[in-house]
Design a protein around this motif. Structure first.
Motif, mmCIF file in Angstrom:
data_model
loop_
_atom_site.group_PDB
_atom_site.id
_atom_site.type_symbol
_atom_site.label_atom_id
_atom_site.label_comp_id
_atom_site.label_asym_id
_atom_site.label_seq_id
_atom_site.Cartn_x
_atom_site.Cartn_y
_atom_site.Cartn_z
ATOM 1 N N ALA A 107 0.836 -1.211 0.000
ATOM 2 C CA ALA A 107 0.000 0.000 0.000
ATOM 3 C C ALA A 107 0.865 1.254 0.000
ATOM 4 C CB ALA A 107 -0.915 -0.007 1.223
ATOM 5 N N ALA A 108 1.867 1.266 0.875
ATOM 6 C CA ALA A 108 2.738 2.442 0.980
ATOM 7 C C ALA A 108 3.528 2.655 -0.312
ATOM 8 C CB ALA A 108 3.685 2.272 2.164
ATOM 9 N N GLU A 109 3.985 1.551 -0.914
ATOM 10 C CA GLU A 109 4.746 1.658 -2.170
ATOM 11 C C GLU A 109 3.863 2.178 -3.304
ATOM 12 O OE1 GLU A 109 8.128 -1.791 -1.446
ATOM 13 O OE2 GLU A 109 6.188 -2.364 -2.286
ATOM 14 N N GLY A 114 2.300 6.694 -6.672
ATOM 15 C CA GLY A 114 1.100 7.247 -7.315
ATOM 16 C C GLY A 114 0.387 6.218 -8.165
ATOM 17 N N ASP A 115 0.598 4.942 -7.829
ATOM 18 C CA ASP A 115 0.076 3.846 -8.632
ATOM 19 C C ASP A 115 -1.319 3.420 -8.169
ATOM 20 O OD1 ASP A 115 -0.097 1.754 -10.418
ATOM 21 O OD2 ASP A 115 1.036 0.362 -9.159
ATOM 22 N N GLU A 143 -0.818 -6.737 -6.380
ATOM 23 C CA GLU A 143 -0.979 -5.412 -7.010
ATOM 24 C C GLU A 143 -2.300 -4.749 -6.593
ATOM 25 O OE1 GLU A 143 -1.664 -3.463 -11.443
ATOM 26 O OE2 GLU A 143 -1.044 -5.570 -11.291
ATOM 27 N N MET A 144 -3.386 -5.520 -6.617
ATOM 28 C CA MET A 144 -4.703 -4.978 -6.251
ATOM 29 C C MET A 144 -4.759 -4.563 -4.782
ATOM 30 S SD MET A 144 -6.516 -4.869 -8.984
ATOM 31 C CE MET A 144 -5.033 -4.592 -9.916
ATOM 32 N N ALA A 148 -5.513 -0.877 -3.263
ATOM 33 C CA ALA A 148 -6.554 -0.695 -2.239
ATOM 34 C C ALA A 148 -5.972 0.028 -1.027
ATOM 35 C CB ALA A 148 -7.124 -2.052 -1.829
ATOM 36 N N GLY A 149 -4.801 -0.411 -0.615
ATOM 37 C CA GLY A 149 -4.154 0.200 0.547
ATOM 38 C C GLY A 149 -3.736 1.634 0.313
#
Length: 202
Positions: A107-109, A114-115, A143-144, A148-149
């Motif tokens: 999530a943080a990454e 900005g993904d 990835e999903m 979401a995070g």
């Protein structure tokens, strides 16, 4: 210019030592983890608080994107490293904490990169992740969950109870939702971004 240390090896080691010293045992008949198991919730929340400080300072413009990415990578290397075995119950719980944190790091990454699409819904992305996991596509599930995070870190709310009802309880995605739930709780509790005590770590 000093490099901010949001999370140190010493801080993680302190948590691991607390786990070692605890008398924790998994009790299948009990609700929740019990008094001895609170350490696992606290250690997860502590890491997520540090992650939220990174993304929060990035949002405020007081931390550069590259420094945020490096800080997250450094934390990952500390927190997701293999832990020396203790006993079956404690090892299982440490593994569960690390699995939850994998989702939080993703999530943080995604947030830093900005993904993510601010128009998407957290619930829909989690369900897409769960479907991908059931189909064996772990890359897509990861990835999903990251997207979401990132939405949660950006301030979007979601009803975790409703989401849990729609996904398998023993799954990567369920562990990830646990991490997202903790992010929500940490953000709701408020974060003091003016505290610079994290310059040298805690």
């Amino acid at each position: 210019m000093r490099m901010l240390t949001f999370y140190s090896q010493e801080r993680w080691n302190n948590w691991i030592n607390q786990v070692k010293e605890s008398k924790f045992k998994i009790d299948p008949t009990a609700e929740g983890l019990g008094r001895e198991g609170i350490v696992f919730l606290d250690m997860e929340e502590d890491v997520i608080l540090a992650l939220c400080k990174v993304t929060g300072k990035l949002q405020l413009g007081t931390l550069a994107k590259e420094d945020a990415a490096n800080s997250i990578q450094g934390m990952k290397e500390i927190v997701l490293a293999k832990i020396e075995p203790m006993d079956e119950d404690k090892d299982a719980m440490i593994e569960s904490v690390q699995s939850s944190l994998v989702g939080a790091f993703a999530a943080a990454e995604a947030f830093v990169g900005g993904d993510f699409d601010p128009k998407q819904k957290v619930e829909e992305l989690v369900l897409q992740a769960s479907k991908a996991e059931e189909g064996g596509d772990m890359d897509k599930a990861f990835e999903m969950m990251g997207k979401a995070g990132a939405l949660v870190l950006a301030g979007k709310k979601f009803d975790s109870d409703k989401v849990y009802e729609k996904i398998p309880p023993e799954s990567f995605v369920a562990e990830g939702v646990d991490g997202l739930d903790t992010i929500l709780a940490v953000l709701a509790g408020g974060i003091d971004y003016t505290d610079e005590a994290d310059d040298e770590g805690d």
